[in-house]
Design an enzyme around this catalytic site. Structure first.
Site, mmCIF file in Angstrom:
data_model
loop_
_atom_site.group_PDB
_atom_site.id
_atom_site.type_symbol
_atom_site.label_atom_id
_atom_site.label_comp_id
_atom_site.label_asym_id
_atom_site.label_seq_id
_atom_site.Cartn_x
_atom_site.Cartn_y
_atom_site.Cartn_z
ATOM 1 N N HIS A 24 0.834 -1.203 0.000
ATOM 2 C CA HIS A 24 0.000 0.000 0.000
ATOM 3 C C HIS A 24 0.871 1.257 0.000
ATOM 4 O O HIS A 24 0.608 2.209 -0.728
ATOM 5 C CB HIS A 24 -0.916 0.034 1.241
ATOM 6 C CG HIS A 24 -1.889 -1.085 1.306
ATOM 7 N ND1 HIS A 24 -2.045 -1.870 2.431
ATOM 8 C CD2 HIS A 24 -2.762 -1.568 0.391
ATOM 9 C CE1 HIS A 24 -2.990 -2.777 2.211
ATOM 10 N NE2 HIS A 24 -3.436 -2.617 0.971
ATOM 11 N N ARG A 97 -1.829 -6.823 -8.509
ATOM 12 C CA ARG A 97 -0.751 -7.787 -8.282
ATOM 13 C C ARG A 97 -0.767 -8.908 -9.311
ATOM 14 O O ARG A 97 0.251 -9.531 -9.554
ATOM 15 C CB ARG A 97 -0.894 -8.427 -6.893
ATOM 16 C CG ARG A 97 -0.622 -7.506 -5.751
ATOM 17 C CD ARG A 97 -0.834 -8.219 -4.448
ATOM 18 N NE ARG A 97 -2.232 -8.627 -4.372
ATOM 19 C CZ ARG A 97 -2.920 -8.790 -3.261
ATOM 20 N NH1 ARG A 97 -2.340 -8.628 -2.116
ATOM 21 N NH2 ARG A 97 -4.174 -9.127 -3.294
ATOM 22 N N SER A 134 -2.815 -7.906 2.740
ATOM 23 C CA SER A 134 -3.275 -7.702 4.111
ATOM 24 C C SER A 134 -3.813 -8.994 4.707
ATOM 25 O O SER A 134 -3.627 -9.261 5.890
ATOM 26 C CB SER A 134 -4.359 -6.619 4.149
ATOM 27 O OG SER A 134 -3.812 -5.359 3.873
#
Length: 157
Positions: A24, A97, A134
């Site tokens: 992030h 990603r 995350s």
């Protein structure tokens, strides 16, 4: 001379950020090269079980960016595009990603553009960071593992 709010390139970077990772942080850093301001927007999702409270996530990220006036941290409980319009953001920043991420993000970006005119721009995750999510970092936390390699250096958990 600073641009007016209407001229300012403000990007909304939405997510749950539970926790905020080095992936992030990379997107924010790189996004700042393109935008005048980035608003990290933590979406409130009552159905999602979070590890950190909303207040804790806001506090951690605000503290991390305390020296960067072009980054704000807010929370919202509405459609992302509604919140973007509320704060004057004409862009949404997203990271990709993988091909799976691309398909998901493209569908949402197309929908957002159609109903609001707000453009989404994507930045590809830096190759060394593509394995970080995350979800995986939360899993490490739940089992008491050190996560310092996955969160921005200097972020206080």
């Amino acid at each position: 001379m600073e641009p007016s709010i209407a001229e300012k390139r403000i990007a909304l970077f939405p997510g749950t950020f539970d926790p905020f990772t080095i992936g992030h942080e990379s997107l924010v850093r790189r996004g700042l090269a393109l935008m005048d301001e980035i608003v990290i927007a933590i979406g409130v999702n009552e159905a999602k079980k979070s590890y950190f409270t909303l207040e804790k996530r806001i506090g951690m990220i605000r503290d991390f960016y305390r020296e960067e006036p072009r980054v704000r941290v807010e929370s919202y409980d509405s459609l992302t595009i509604s919140f973007a319009k509320e704060i004057g953001a004409r862009y949404i920043l997203r990271g990709i990603r993988s091909v799976v991420d691309f398909e998901y993000e493209k569908t949402i970006a197309d929908m957002n553009r159609t109903i609001s005119g707000i453009e989404t721009f994507v930045l590809f995750t830096e190759p060394a960071l593509t394995h970080i999510s995350s979800t995986h970092v939360r899993e490490l936390l739940r089992y008491g593992h050190d996560i310092s390699n996955f969160i921005p250096q200097g972020m206080k958990i």
